[in-house]
Design a protein around this motif. Structure first.
Motif, PDB file in Angstrom:
ATOM      1  N   VAL A 157      62.816 -61.183 -32.408  1.00  6.94           N
ATOM      2  CA  VAL A 157      61.855 -61.152 -31.306  1.00  6.94           C
ATOM      3  C   VAL A 157      60.439 -61.393 -31.842  1.00  6.94           C
ATOM      4  CG1 VAL A 157      60.812 -59.662 -29.549  1.00  6.94           C
ATOM      5  CG2 VAL A 157      63.289 -59.653 -29.879  1.00  6.94           C
ATOM      6  N   LYS A 158      60.179 -60.814 -33.010  1.00  4.64           N
ATOM      7  CA  LYS A 158      58.853 -60.965 -33.623  1.00  4.64           C
ATOM      8  C   LYS A 158      58.516 -62.421 -33.915  1.00  4.64           C
ATOM      9  CE  LYS A 158      57.837 -56.879 -36.359  1.00  4.64           C
ATOM     10  NZ  LYS A 158      57.798 -56.440 -37.755  1.00  4.64           N
ATOM     11  N   LEU A 159      59.538 -63.196 -34.289  1.00  5.69           N
ATOM     12  CA  LEU A 159      59.308 -64.600 -34.640  1.00  5.69           C
ATOM     13  C   LEU A 159      58.691 -65.362 -33.472  1.00  5.69           C
ATOM     14  CD1 LEU A 159      62.461 -65.567 -36.726  1.00  5.69           C
ATOM     15  CD2 LEU A 159      60.098 -65.795 -37.470  1.00  5.69           C
ATOM     16  N   GLU A 160      59.089 -64.977 -32.268  1.00  5.03           N
ATOM     17  CA  GLU A 160      58.524 -65.668 -31.103  1.00  5.03           C
ATOM     18  C   GLU A 160      57.031 -65.363 -30.967  1.00  5.03           C
ATOM     19  OE1 GLU A 160      60.894 -65.753 -27.584  1.00  5.03           O
ATOM     20  OE2 GLU A 160      59.092 -65.889 -26.342  1.00  5.03           O
ATOM     21  N   GLY A 161      56.692 -64.113 -31.217  1.00  2.40           N
ATOM     22  CA  GLY A 161      55.285 -63.726 -31.192  1.00  2.40           C
ATOM     23  C   GLY A 161      54.482 -64.548 -32.189  1.00  2.40           C
TER      24      GLY A 161
ATOM     25  N   ARG B 247      63.462 -71.007 -37.132  1.00  2.38           N
ATOM     26  CA  ARG B 247      64.044 -69.837 -37.805  1.00  2.38           C
ATOM     27  C   ARG B 247      64.631 -68.860 -36.793  1.00  2.38           C
ATOM     28  NH1 ARG B 247      60.229 -70.194 -41.976  1.00  2.38           N
ATOM     29  NH2 ARG B 247      58.691 -69.119 -40.724  1.00  2.38           N
ATOM     30  N   LYS B 248      63.925 -68.726 -35.669  1.00  2.21           N
ATOM     31  CA  LYS B 248      64.410 -67.817 -34.628  1.00  2.21           C
ATOM     32  C   LYS B 248      65.790 -68.285 -34.121  1.00  2.21           C
ATOM     33  CE  LYS B 248      63.590 -66.252 -29.989  1.00  2.21           C
ATOM     34  NZ  LYS B 248      63.141 -66.759 -28.703  1.00  2.21           N
ATOM     35  N   ALA B 249      65.904 -69.599 -33.882  1.00  6.14           N
ATOM     36  CA  ALA B 249      67.170 -70.138 -33.360  1.00  6.14           C
ATOM     37  C   ALA B 249      68.315 -69.922 -34.357  1.00  6.14           C
ATOM     38  CB  ALA B 249      67.008 -71.616 -33.044  1.00  6.14           C
ATOM     39  N   LEU B 250      68.022 -70.201 -35.631  1.00  9.63           N
ATOM     40  CA  LEU B 250      69.054 -70.017 -36.672  1.00  9.63           C
ATOM     41  C   LEU B 250      69.480 -68.555 -36.764  1.00  9.63           C
ATOM     42  CD1 LEU B 250      67.823 -72.233 -39.647  1.00  9.63           C
ATOM     43  CD2 LEU B 250      70.019 -72.371 -38.483  1.00  9.63           C
ATOM     44  N   ALA B 251      68.465 -67.686 -36.778  1.00  9.18           N
ATOM     45  CA  ALA B 251      68.761 -66.256 -36.913  1.00  9.18           C
ATOM     46  C   ALA B 251      69.579 -65.765 -35.723  1.00  9.18           C
ATOM     47  CB  ALA B 251      67.462 -65.460 -37.032  1.00  9.18           C
ATOM     48  N   GLN B 252      69.256 -66.292 -34.535  1.00  9.33           N
ATOM     49  CA  GLN B 252      70.008 -65.876 -33.340  1.00  9.33           C
ATOM     50  C   GLN B 252      71.468 -66.302 -33.416  1.00  9.33           C
ATOM     51  OE1 GLN B 252      67.482 -67.326 -30.209  1.00  9.33           O
ATOM     52  NE2 GLN B 252      67.131 -65.251 -29.435  1.00  9.33           N
ATOM     53  N   GLN B 253      71.700 -67.530 -33.900  1.00  2.00           N
ATOM     54  CA  GLN B 253      73.084 -68.011 -34.059  1.00  2.00           C
ATOM     55  C   GLN B 253      73.858 -67.101 -35.002  1.00  2.00           C
ATOM     56  OE1 GLN B 253      73.008 -72.004 -35.540  1.00  2.00           O
ATOM     57  NE2 GLN B 253      72.096 -72.824 -33.668  1.00  2.00           N
ATOM     58  N   GLN B 254      73.215 -66.799 -36.132  1.00  2.00           N
ATOM     59  CA  GLN B 254      73.861 -65.951 -37.132  1.00  2.00           C
ATOM     60  C   GLN B 254      74.145 -64.554 -36.566  1.00  2.00           C
ATOM     61  OE1 GLN B 254      74.810 -66.624 -40.459  1.00  2.00           O
ATOM     62  NE2 GLN B 254      74.621 -68.691 -39.668  1.00  2.00           N
ATOM     63  N   LEU B 255      73.215 -64.062 -35.770  1.00  5.26           N
ATOM     64  CA  LEU B 255      73.396 -62.730 -35.174  1.00  5.26           C
ATOM     65  C   LEU B 255      74.596 -62.711 -34.231  1.00  5.26           C
ATOM     66  CD1 LEU B 255      69.824 -61.360 -34.384  1.00  5.26           C
ATOM     67  CD2 LEU B 255      71.609 -60.188 -35.664  1.00  5.26           C
ATOM     68  N   GLN B 256      74.779 -63.815 -33.522  1.00  4.30           N
ATOM     69  CA  GLN B 256      75.941 -63.888 -32.626  1.00  4.30           C
ATOM     70  C   GLN B 256      77.244 -63.816 -33.415  1.00  4.30           C
ATOM     71  OE1 GLN B 256      75.450 -67.384 -30.226  1.00  4.30           O
ATOM     72  NE2 GLN B 256      73.944 -66.396 -28.897  1.00  4.30           N
ATOM     73  N   GLY B 257      77.278 -64.546 -34.549  1.00  8.09           N
ATOM     74  CA  GLY B 257      78.446 -64.500 -35.424  1.00  8.09           C
ATOM     75  C   GLY B 257      78.703 -63.090 -35.917  1.00  8.09           C
TER      76      GLY B 257
ATOM     77  N   ALA C  31      71.470 -62.850 -45.108  1.00  9.12           N
ATOM     78  CA  ALA C  31      70.957 -64.208 -44.876  1.00  9.12           C
ATOM     79  C   ALA C  31      69.995 -64.218 -43.689  1.00  9.12           C
ATOM     80  CB  ALA C  31      72.119 -65.165 -44.623  1.00  9.12           C
ATOM     81  N   ILE C  32      70.334 -63.457 -42.633  1.00 12.75           N
ATOM     82  CA  ILE C  32      69.458 -63.391 -41.459  1.00 12.75           C
ATOM     83  C   ILE C  32      68.141 -62.715 -41.846  1.00 12.75           C
ATOM     84  CG2 ILE C  32      69.198 -62.547 -39.087  1.00 12.75           C
ATOM     85  CD1 ILE C  32      72.262 -62.479 -38.912  1.00 12.75           C
ATOM     86  N   GLU C  33      68.268 -61.703 -42.665  1.00  9.23           N
ATOM     87  CA  GLU C  33      67.069 -60.986 -43.111  1.00  9.23           C
ATOM     88  C   GLU C  33      66.113 -61.930 -43.818  1.00  9.23           C
ATOM     89  OE1 GLU C  33      67.541 -56.522 -43.806  1.00  9.23           O
ATOM     90  OE2 GLU C  33      67.727 -57.478 -45.759  1.00  9.23           O
ATOM     91  N   GLU C  34      66.684 -62.797 -44.668  1.00 11.39           N
ATOM     92  CA  GLU C  34      65.842 -63.751 -45.389  1.00 11.39           C
ATOM     93  C   GLU C  34      65.154 -64.702 -44.415  1.00 11.39           C
ATOM     94  OE1 GLU C  34      67.703 -65.921 -48.559  1.00 11.39           O
ATOM     95  OE2 GLU C  34      68.359 -64.033 -49.469  1.00 11.39           O
ATOM     96  N   LEU C  35      65.913 -65.152 -43.407  1.00 13.75           N
ATOM     97  CA  LEU C  35      65.345 -66.058 -42.408  1.00 13.75           C
ATOM     98  C   LEU C  35      64.168 -65.424 -41.693  1.00 13.75           C
ATOM     99  CD1 LEU C  35      68.315 -67.677 -40.468  1.00 13.75           C
ATOM    100  CD2 LEU C  35      66.420 -68.872 -41.526  1.00 13.75           C
ATOM    101  N   THR C  36      64.332 -64.188 -41.262  1.00 10.61           N
ATOM    102  CA  THR C  36      63.282 -63.556 -40.484  1.00 10.61           C
ATOM    103  C   THR C  36      62.132 -63.108 -41.378  1.00 10.61           C
ATOM    104  OG1 THR C  36      64.425 -61.439 -40.604  1.00 10.61           O
ATOM    105  CG2 THR C  36      64.818 -62.761 -38.648  1.00 10.61           C
ATOM    106  N   GLU C  37      62.478 -62.710 -42.600  1.00  8.78           N
ATOM    107  CA  GLU C  37      61.410 -62.251 -43.498  1.00  8.78           C
ATOM    108  C   GLU C  37      60.470 -63.379 -43.867  1.00  8.78           C
ATOM    109  OE1 GLU C  37      63.139 -60.309 -46.805  1.00  8.78           O
ATOM    110  OE2 GLU C  37      63.199 -58.372 -45.773  1.00  8.78           O
ATOM    111  N   ALA C  38      60.983 -64.601 -43.890  1.00  8.17           N
ATOM    112  CA  ALA C  38      60.136 -65.750 -44.201  1.00  8.17           C
ATOM    113  C   ALA C  38      59.045 -65.876 -43.152  1.00  8.17           C
ATOM    114  CB  ALA C  38      60.976 -67.017 -44.235  1.00  8.17           C
ATOM    115  N   GLY C  39      59.185 -65.144 -42.063  1.00 11.68           N
ATOM    116  CA  GLY C  39      58.209 -65.294 -41.001  1.00 11.68           C
ATOM    117  C   GLY C  39      57.527 -64.012 -40.568  1.00 11.68           C
ATOM    118  N   THR C  40      57.866 -62.884 -41.147  1.00 12.42           N
ATOM    119  CA  THR C  40      57.270 -61.647 -40.616  1.00 12.42           C
ATOM    120  C   THR C  40      55.784 -61.575 -40.913  1.00 12.42           C
ATOM    121  OG1 THR C  40      58.051 -60.535 -42.583  1.00 12.42           O
ATOM    122  CG2 THR C  40      59.300 -60.195 -40.545  1.00 12.42           C
ATOM    123  N   LEU C  41      55.091 -60.910 -40.019  1.00 15.29           N
ATOM    124  CA  LEU C  41      53.633 -60.852 -40.119  1.00 15.29           C
ATOM    125  C   LEU C  41      53.133 -59.586 -40.794  1.00 15.29           C
ATOM    126  CD1 LEU C  41      52.550 -62.293 -36.703  1.00 15.29           C
ATOM    127  CD2 LEU C  41      51.901 -63.139 -38.942  1.00 15.29           C
TER     128      LEU C  41
END
Lengths: 243, 96
Positions: free
Chosen positions: A70-74, A94-104, A187-197
């Protein structure tokens, strides 16, 4: 010849009959078998408890990851506000990728939930069998000749051995599943961490953090430049007027 | 005979059911040989359904070993093959 489980129980019953052949007194072996079964039951209980703990940990991790997505959208919004469509696009990708992975991950969590329920039932079944063995061994000791007792013990012990092997394999599969899920969550953590503020000014920030920080800094510089220019300009005009 | 559904416990099956399981088991074995996972999974699911529907679940305290073990369809082909013997999942038992 049957599947692995029958073969495993054959191995176990062969081992037990070997043990019985060596034993002088079948009643001693009976008590020994029962003690071993209780030990193994404890191991199974621990194995099941470990799977339950790992699953709970994964649930917490997933909930946290959902917040990060959710933060990535912000961040995308922030980048867009700063006129950096490229950065916004990166965050949204990154948000889209992370969401796909979360669904899996959700699907795997559902499978694991079912496996966990089966494990809990298997543990209960095994405990019931060990308990049945405890009462049967007293009957065997009291009622049968050594030779007859041996046959009955061998059968009962291989029945329990089979259940042990089956439960052990189920625990192993559930453990593999939690490991796969942990890898996915990582892997999702890495995706989102690349973008956290978080920690924008600190050293731990990602590339996106730094770029956003730079934008914000350069905006501040622009603003200040404009202000200074304004002040200077005003000063100049005043001077000219005075002359 | 007694059949174990892997991870789900033991069932007593009639001779008639045993024969039908043996047929499906042959097909499952052939599918595994042919690396045909969807086909294999289909046969295994059918075997599970038959045992669940028509078999008699053994009580938890029953100590008898199984005569055959049926793997679940969610095992991968590689895992299933490891469990499988030349004669398939259901052994050819002499008629009682």
């Amino acid at each position: 010849m049957a599947g692995l489980m029958s073969r495993t129980s054959n191995v176990i019953s062969a081992w037990i009959s070997k043990l019985l052949d060596r034993a002088e007194d079948p009643s001693v072996t009976l008590d020994y078998s029962y003690e071993r079964q209780r030990e193994q039951l404890q191991n199974v209980k621990k194995g099941v408890a470990d799977v339950v703990t790992a699953k709970k940990r994964l649930e917490l991790q997933t909930a946290k990851l959902e917040q990060e997505v959710v933060k990535l959208e912000g961040q995308a919004r922030q980048a867009l506000g700063a006129g950096r469509e490229d950065l916004a696009r990166g965050a949204l990708e990154r948000k889209a990728l992370a969401q796909q992975q979360l669904q899996g991950l959700d699907q795997q969590a559902t499978d694991l939930e079912a496996q966990q329920q089966k494990l809990i039932e298997a543990e209960r079944r095994l405990a019931a069998k060990v308990e049945a063995f405890r009462s049967q061994k007293e009957v065997i000791k009291a009622q049968y000749s050594a030779a007859e007792a041996q046959v009955r013990i061998g059968e009962a012990a291989s029945g329990i051995g089979e259940e042990m092997a089956d439960t052990g394999l189920a625990i192993e599969r559930a453990r593999d599943k939690t490991e796969q899920m942990q890898a996915r969550a990582g892997a999702i953590e890495e995706l989102t961490e690349a973008g956290t503020l978080e920690d924008m000014t600190g050293t731990g920030g990602s590339e996106l953090d730094r770029e956003l920080a730079q934008i914000s800094a350069s905006h501040q510089v622009d603003d200040e430049l404009a202000r200074l220019k304004g002040e200077l300009g005003a000063g100049q005009e005043k001077k000219e007027l005075e002359q | 005979m007694i059949v174990r559904l892997m991870g789900e416990g033991q069932y007593r099956v009639s001779d008639d059911l045993r024969d039908r399981l043996s047929e499906l088991d042959d097909l499952a074995g052939a599918a595994a040989e042919a690396d045909d996972e969807p086909e294999l999974d289909g046969h295994l699911d059918q075997m599970w359904e038959l045992v669940r529907a028509e078999g008699e679940k053994l009580p938890d305290a029953e100590l008898s070993p199984s005569d055959a073990v049926i793997p679940p369809s969610d095992l991968t082909l590689a895992e299933t093959r490891r469990l499988m013997s030349a004669e398939g999942f259901i052994p050819d038992l002499p008629a009682e």
